[in-house]
Design an enzyme around this catalytic site. Structure first.
Site, PDB file in Angstrom:
ATOM      1  CD  GLU A 160      10.732 -10.915  -8.953  1.00 47.94           C
ATOM      2  OE1 GLU A 160      11.942 -10.702  -8.995  1.00 47.94           O
ATOM      3  OE2 GLU A 160      10.003 -10.437  -8.089  1.00 47.94           O
TER       4      GLU A 160
ATOM      5  CB  CYS B 184      -0.877   0.035   1.238  1.00 46.95           C
ATOM      6  SG  CYS B 184      -1.841  -1.446   1.447  1.00 46.95           S
TER       7      CYS B 184
ATOM      8  CD  GLU C 148      18.017 -12.533  -7.886  1.00 47.67           C
ATOM      9  OE1 GLU C 148      17.483 -13.020  -6.880  1.00 47.67           O
ATOM     10  OE2 GLU C 148      17.586 -11.503  -8.422  1.00 47.67           O
TER      11      GLU C 148
ATOM     12  CE  LYS D  33      12.018  -2.301  -6.195  1.00 48.26           C
ATOM     13  NZ  LYS D  33      12.810  -3.371  -6.819  1.00 48.26           N
TER      14      LYS D  33
ATOM     15  CG  ASN E  26       1.476   1.027   4.083  1.00 43.66           C
ATOM     16  OD1 ASN E  26       1.347  -0.195   4.128  1.00 43.66           O
ATOM     17  ND2 ASN E  26       2.607   1.612   3.727  1.00 43.66           N
ATOM     18  N   GLY E  27      -0.503  -0.931   6.283  1.00 36.26           N
ATOM     19  CA  GLY E  27      -0.072  -1.768   7.408  1.00 36.26           C
ATOM     20  C   GLY E  27      -1.128  -2.811   7.722  1.00 36.26           C
TER      21      GLY E  27
ATOM     22  CG  HIS F  10      20.400 -36.407  -4.107  1.00 37.95           C
ATOM     23  ND1 HIS F  10      20.813 -37.674  -3.764  1.00 37.95           N
ATOM     24  CD2 HIS F  10      21.528 -35.711  -4.404  1.00 37.95           C
ATOM     25  CE1 HIS F  10      22.136 -37.739  -3.819  1.00 37.95           C
ATOM     26  NE2 HIS F  10      22.590 -36.561  -4.212  1.00 37.95           N
TER      27      HIS F  10
ATOM     28  NE  ARG G 221       4.770   2.046  -1.364  1.00 36.90           N
ATOM     29  CZ  ARG G 221       5.589   2.253  -0.333  1.00 36.90           C
ATOM     30  NH1 ARG G 221       6.706   2.910  -0.529  1.00 36.90           N
ATOM     31  NH2 ARG G 221       5.303   1.828   0.874  1.00 36.90           N
TER      32      ARG G 221
ATOM     33  CD1 TRP H  27       0.171  -5.948  -3.566  1.00 37.70           C
ATOM     34  CD2 TRP H  27       0.198  -6.743  -1.471  1.00 37.70           C
ATOM     35  NE1 TRP H  27       0.707  -7.216  -3.598  1.00 37.70           N
ATOM     36  CE2 TRP H  27       0.730  -7.730  -2.323  1.00 37.70           C
ATOM     37  CE3 TRP H  27       0.110  -7.030  -0.108  1.00 37.70           C
ATOM     38  CZ2 TRP H  27       1.179  -8.962  -1.871  1.00 37.70           C
ATOM     39  CZ3 TRP H  27       0.555  -8.259   0.338  1.00 37.70           C
ATOM     40  CH2 TRP H  27       1.083  -9.203  -0.545  1.00 37.70           C
TER      41      TRP H  27
ATOM     42  CE  LYS I  46      14.640 -10.791 -10.177  1.00 36.30           C
ATOM     43  NZ  LYS I  46      15.227 -10.281  -8.975  1.00 36.30           N
TER      44      LYS I  46
HETATM   45  O1  M6R Z   1      13.535  -4.275  -0.273  1.00 37.12           O
HETATM   46  P1  M6R Z   1      14.096  -5.655   0.017  1.00 37.12           P
HETATM   47  O2  M6R Z   1      15.398  -5.878  -0.638  1.00 37.12           O
HETATM   48  O3  M6R Z   1      14.157  -5.939   1.496  1.00 37.12           O
HETATM   49  O4  M6R Z   1      13.034  -6.649  -0.591  1.00 37.12           O
HETATM   50  C1  M6R Z   1      13.167  -8.027  -0.402  1.00 37.12           C
HETATM   51  C2  M6R Z   1      12.359  -8.804  -1.421  1.00 37.12           C
HETATM   52  O5  M6R Z   1      11.004  -8.507  -1.293  1.00 37.12           O
HETATM   53  C3  M6R Z   1      12.798  -8.475  -2.854  1.00 37.12           C
HETATM   54  O6  M6R Z   1      14.163  -8.701  -3.032  1.00 37.12           O
HETATM   55  C4  M6R Z   1      12.009  -9.332  -3.857  1.00 37.12           C
HETATM   56  O7  M6R Z   1      12.343 -10.665  -3.724  1.00 37.12           O
HETATM   57  C5  M6R Z   1      12.277  -8.826  -5.275  1.00 37.12           C
HETATM   58  N1  M6R Z   1      11.073  -8.338  -5.857  1.00 37.12           N
HETATM   59  C6  M6R Z   1      12.785  -9.850  -6.187  1.00 37.12           C
HETATM   60  O8  M6R Z   1      13.033  -9.322  -7.453  1.00 37.12           O
END
Ligand code: M6R
Length: 599
Positions: free
Chosen positions: A483, A2, A476, A594, A99-100, A499, A27, A73, A480
């Site tokens: 997501e 949010c 990673e 985000k 927000n929260g 395994h 965000r 969100w 990527k």
């Molecule tokens: O702001 P942060 O680095 O703490 O965020 C952590 C994760 O939410 C963030 O890295 C998320 O996995 C990314 N969207 C991945 O691309």
């Protein structure tokens, strides 16, 4: 997650609020709304989906010089119009954005609001109904707001309007981020300075359990107990061009392209008298520690896994890397002299923050590595190292990851050197080589697009394998891809496939292998033979000097410890092009935010 904006001043608030919400789109959100207030009352507009939908719903003829706005969100209640913010009290007198997460909302509802018919499924509505409940008992708005705040358990950033007082926005914060922006004839509120850079670059940080009365000509901050707080504004070091896409089709592509420059900027920021350096007190904290505990989430966690290799190999300090959401509630046995390192692009991740709060309660020191100066994790830790990556807008983290790896390398290297350990390369020079290598890969992005289009266009899943530091990058790469393209993807240690996971390999399943580590390159190639024998479609990414005839990509050679800086680049681009091919919303993938400000 949010996002909140608010404006009170002399000109019409609608456009400022809508533009502010557009700047918060990155965000992540699924509905949005604004409420504007004039002498005739409060007017609320809200819509599911993009801000563009909300724009269409706003009545242009309503003029008002105060208002609040929100991108939601969903946490409590599905994304629909009635659950979208702003929420109003039963009589419509009070209007609120939040927000929260309010953990005890249900108990509060049962205790105080049995006779109130709720209009939404949200925890937020309870807050605004409580304010009205206490105002109906005879409290002033300020008193009713404070009384409500004193009952809330959880996280909140709040903006409240009272239609009986068109000259005030009531604001409060606990755990969720919120800033006040100041101007000559107006004041604003925002979850992120980016939202209000359109009108000011002067911002005041708010701390937890503070209540703020915002008027056009004044900002008054108090603690919940009524103690006055004086805090000077700071100048946001952001340029509008940093947060615009320019000619790029997507922020993600712009941010991928920025990575060579980010590495050079980091080298320059951490160089004093031609030597890489970090603050003496951070060096001292590292030297005193008998073990480092790296705490992070998502991509930042993957950077932490690389960081472990750096600290153990270059500074000879043992390291544990933990997922933030697990660590707080399942704390392992700690060493005698731990130092905690929080890695977070946003500096606002609630999962990491709950660990930091516990760690501070236990009396341990903490270092935050973040891209956002003044963020919660930075303010609350003892030390901060900045990433200098510039704002990262795309939900998928790219340049922040590379910046995290580079800053971790510098930190471990400087610590190792200051201990007199034998490190047989010049990191500053090698980071320059890595920056050039990244540029070379980026310059050939069309070739990477061809690979992505050829192997990922229709597949339902994909695997990424590697050994050692390549395994960290494989995870990673998989994150990527999943997501932003929604392809089921997993990263595995090369030797672990047989395994269990190898059962998932079918005819044509894409398997990406990273082969950048001399000692393990043959093993990972052996693992690839195992999957190819079962029908997999192999994509081997190797390094100059270690390549073999059938490799799909051969990357420019870099110092072996720094390979994560370059092997991740084709994986970022592959994900980008796979998402593009599949017509996905690259910068704003579904269900994701985000800045993840709820646990
Ligand atoms: O702001 P942060 O680095 O703490 O965020 C952590 C994760 O939410 C963030 O890295 C998320 O996995 C990314 N969207 C991945 O691309």
């Amino acid at each position: 997650m949010c996002g909140i904006v608010g404006y009170i001043g002399q000109v019409d608030a609608k456009e400022i609020l809508l533009k502010g919400l557009e700047k918060l789109e990155y965000r992540g959100y699924d509905s949005a709304g604004i409420a504007v207030m004039n002498e005739a009352g409060v007017h609320v507009f809200k819509e599911v989906g993009r801000i563009a939908n909300l724009r269409g719903a706003v009545d242009e003829s309503v003029e008002a010089t105060a208002g609040i706005g929100h991108t939601r969100w969903a946490t409590h209640g599905v994304p629909n119009q009635s659950n979208a913010h702003p929420h109003q009290s039963a009589s419509g007198r009070f209007t609120l954005v939040h927000n929260g997460v309010i953990e005890n909302y249900h108990l509060l509802q049962q205790e105080y609001l049995q006779n109130v018919t709720m209009k939404s499924d949200t925890d937020t509505e309870v807050i605004v109904q409580l304010v009205e409940h206490f105002a109906n008992e005879g409290l002033s708005t300020d008193e009713a707001f404070r009384k409500t705040l004193s009952l809330l358990h959880g996280s909140y950033a709040l903006g409240l309007l009272d239609e009986q007082d068109a000259e005030t926005i009531y604001v409060a914060k606990n755990k969720s981020p919120l800033l006040v922006g100041v101007g000559d004839t107006f004041n604003v509120i925002a979850s992120d300075a980016m939202a209000m850079l359109q009108v000011t670059d002067q911002f005041v940080e708010l701390h937890d359990e503070e209540v703020v009365i915002v008027k056009a000509a004044s900002v008054s901050i108090e603690k919940l107990d009524g103690t006055k707080v004086e805090r000077a504004p700071y100048t946001a070091q952001l340029d509008m061009s940093d947060i615009e896409k320019g000619t790029y089709p997507h922020y993600m592509l712009k941010e991928i392209d920025e990575q060579p420059g980010v590495i050079r900027k980091i080298v320059s920021a951490y160089t004093v008298e031609d030597e890489l350096t970090i603050d003496a007190d951070i060096k001292a904290a590292l030297s005193e520690a008998d073990r480092l505990y790296i705490i992070a989430a998502g991509t930042s966690y993957h950077a932490g896994l690389v960081g472990k290799q750096y600290f153990e190999k270059m500074a000879k300090i043992p390291v544990e890397v933990h997922i933030a959401s697990e660590f707080g509630y399942n704390m392992p046995l700690l060493s005698e002299k731990p130092l905690f390192i929080f890695i977070s692009q946003s500096g606002e991740t609630a999962d990491s923050r709950q660990v930091l709060v516990k760690v501070k309660e236990l009396g341990y020191k903490a270092l935050t590595i973040t891209n956002v100066q003044g963020s919660t994790l930075s303010r609350e830790a003892d030390y901060t190292l900045l990433l200098h990556a510039g704002p990262e807008i795309a939900v998928a983290s790219t340049k922040a990851y590379v910046a995290q790896v580079a800053v971790l390398a510098i930190t471990a290297y400087v610590e190792g050197k200051s201990k007199g350990l034998d490190i047989d390369f010049d990191l500053k020079a090698e980071l320059g080589v890595a920056a050039n290598a990244i540029q070379t890969i980026i310059d050939k992005k069309e070739e990477i697009q061809q690979v992505a289009d050829a192997v990922l266009a229709t597949t339902r899943n994909a695997f990424f394998i590697g050994r050692g530091i390549d395994y960290c990058v494989s995870m990673e790469g998989a994150l990527k891809l999943k997501e932003i393209s929604y392809i089921q993807a997993e990263g595995f240690a090369g030797g672990e496939l047989k395994h269990g996971t190898i059962a998932l390999i079918e005819e044509g399943t894409p398997v990406f292998a990273l082969a950048s580590q001399k000692a393990m390159s043959l093993n990972v190639r052996g693992n690839m033979k195992e999957v190819v024998a079962r029908g997999a479609n192999p994509i081997i990414i190797s390094m100059e000097g270690m390549e073999e005839a059938d490799d799909s990509m051969v990357l420019p050679a870099v110092q072996e410890l720094l390979t994560p800086l370059v092997t991740v680049i084709p994986l970022q681009l592959i994900s980008y092009y796979a998402a593009l091919y599949r017509d996905c919303d690259v910068d704003k993938p579904r269900n994701l935010a985000k800045s993840v400000t709820v646990e």
